[in-house]
Design an enzyme around this catalytic site. Sequence first.
Site, PDB file in Angstrom:
ATOM      1  N   LYS A  47       0.791  -1.228   0.000  1.00  0.00           N
ATOM      2  CA  LYS A  47       0.000   0.000   0.000  1.00  0.00           C
ATOM      3  C   LYS A  47       0.826   1.282   0.000  1.00  0.00           C
ATOM      4  O   LYS A  47       0.411   2.307  -0.541  1.00  0.00           O
ATOM      5  CB  LYS A  47      -0.951  -0.027   1.199  1.00  0.00           C
ATOM      6  CG  LYS A  47      -2.221  -0.813   0.919  1.00  0.00           C
ATOM      7  CD  LYS A  47      -3.232   0.100   0.296  1.00  0.00           C
ATOM      8  CE  LYS A  47      -4.386  -0.633  -0.324  1.00  0.00           C
ATOM      9  NZ  LYS A  47      -5.354   0.289  -0.917  1.00  0.00           N
ATOM     10  N   ASP A  65      -8.197   0.425   6.506  1.00  0.00           N
ATOM     11  CA  ASP A  65      -8.326  -0.788   7.314  1.00  0.00           C
ATOM     12  C   ASP A  65      -7.007  -1.100   7.984  1.00  0.00           C
ATOM     13  O   ASP A  65      -6.912  -2.005   8.801  1.00  0.00           O
ATOM     14  CB  ASP A  65      -8.710  -1.955   6.403  1.00  0.00           C
ATOM     15  CG  ASP A  65      -7.691  -2.090   5.292  1.00  0.00           C
ATOM     16  OD1 ASP A  65      -6.615  -2.646   5.543  1.00  0.00           O
ATOM     17  OD2 ASP A  65      -7.942  -1.590   4.178  1.00  0.00           O
TER      18      ASP A  65
HETATM   19  C1  LIG Z   1      -3.571  -6.277   1.792  1.00  0.00           C
HETATM   20  C2  LIG Z   1      -4.505  -5.674   0.834  1.00  0.00           C
HETATM   21  N1  LIG Z   1      -4.746  -6.296  -0.321  1.00  0.00           N
HETATM   22  C3  LIG Z   1      -5.585  -5.784  -1.241  1.00  0.00           C
HETATM   23  C4  LIG Z   1      -6.239  -4.597  -1.009  1.00  0.00           C
HETATM   24  C5  LIG Z   1      -7.231  -4.100  -2.019  1.00  0.00           C
HETATM   25  O1  LIG Z   1      -6.948  -2.886  -2.583  1.00  0.00           O
HETATM   26  P1  LIG Z   1      -8.128  -1.999  -3.194  1.00  0.00           P
HETATM   27  O2  LIG Z   1      -8.915  -1.438  -2.061  1.00  0.00           O
HETATM   28  O3  LIG Z   1      -7.449  -1.007  -4.024  1.00  0.00           O
HETATM   29  O4  LIG Z   1      -8.985  -2.925  -4.012  1.00  0.00           O
HETATM   30  C6  LIG Z   1      -6.013  -3.906   0.186  1.00  0.00           C
HETATM   31  C7  LIG Z   1      -6.664  -2.628   0.476  1.00  0.00           C
HETATM   32  O5  LIG Z   1      -6.530  -2.027   1.510  1.00  0.00           O
HETATM   33  C8  LIG Z   1      -5.128  -4.460   1.134  1.00  0.00           C
HETATM   34  O6  LIG Z   1      -4.871  -3.861   2.313  1.00  0.00           O
END
Ligand SMILES: Cc1ncc(COP(=O)(O)O)c(C=O)c1O
Length: 398
Positions: free
Chosen positions: A74, A121
């Site tokens: 992220k 989150d």
């Molecule tokens: C570990 C992880 N994977 C995938 C995602 C998904 O990203 P997006 O919200 O852009 O779909 C997030 C989003 O916070 C995440 O924390």
Amino acid sequence: MKFVRNPQARKRKSTRINELFGKEESQNVIQFHRSFPQYAPTPLVSLKQLAQYLGVKAIYVKDESQRFGLGSFKVLGGAYAIGRCLAQKLGQPLEQVPFDKLQSSSVRETLGTLTFATATDGNHGRGVAWTAKQLGHKSVVYMPKGSSLRRLQHIQEVGADVSITDWNYDDSVRHAAKEAATHGWEVIQDTSWEGYVDTPTHIMQGYTTMANEALEQLVSEEGSQPTHVFVQAGVGAFAGAVIAYLNAAMDHSPTSVVIEPHEANCLFRTCEAGDGKLHRVEGEMNTIMAGLACGEPNPLGWEILSEFADMFVSLPDSVAARGMRVLGNPLLGDAPVISGESGAVTAGFLSIVMNDQRWLDLRNQLSLNADSIVLLFNTEGDTDPEMYRQVVWNCECD
Ligand SMILES: Cc1ncc(COP(=O)(O)O)c(C=O)c1O
């Protein structure tokens, strides 16, 4: 598990998407990331034994748990968006303000101390707070009701003023934007809404670094390109950025599958409805995949996915739990990959589709066979180690 094919997937090269997420723009992005002392390409792990066991040619996992020592991909988005925001304030192109310049006392005197606000989150907020601190600024971070205290601590440890709200993710986003407007803070949010488009676009562009690295590693180290890419989605910014980059950079677009938890399957619902409107999920989204617990699609993410994604899948928490075990407890000869609840779901999906005869039709629809080269992204490590243990040891989910 439920799946829906995208009847609109056309895969033609789109000039607008190419300009935003293609090779040229991605080079500018990765150049900025490279200016951080913490930058190093994350490993691309080849799971040879698992590929043989499941009956595909190769499985590669891009391990983002290693990114900048922060446990997830992220930070790529948050750091790039903050860089663009500061460059704009300085009236200079980003190429002229790499990390060391942004950190310099002259830039800090010019800009003063800014505050960056966001809702998260866990992973996005940690990246934003970390970048703000590195560059001498402040951050305020809001987390949805029920968020992990360990993930809150991670954000606190990098200097943010962080709190848990009484709302779900999407309402926490609205709260962050409102507070920022009241206090004159900069919003660095990983989803967009009317009138708030540039920063979320920069965040998505930031994510192209991992797809860029993965493709380069695949081609230079393995001499191959993926035939399939499976991506997990919350609002769909990550999925959109990765799929857009791969479509722009590769000669033949890979078959792409977007995966969400049942409880927060807003992209699945939007594809299923097929009425040109975005469909949301409201209320508490009770899933162990906290990073994917988002009920409202990112409009730019959806624009890309509606054009390029081949299939949307909605599935239960047990698939994520299985993925965590498959990756963390590999076949002899494969390296273990520590993958958190949101990171492992695509590996869980692949292992079930290839292993379980009930999903033979789905396997055939996706043309998954002995010629398939599958690319997955471990988007987070054990960002809450206690939770990781609960899931892996006790399998406490449906
Ligand atoms: C570990 C992880 N994977 C995938 C995602 C998904 O990203 P997006 O919200 O852009 O779909 C997030 C989003 O916070 C995440 O924390």
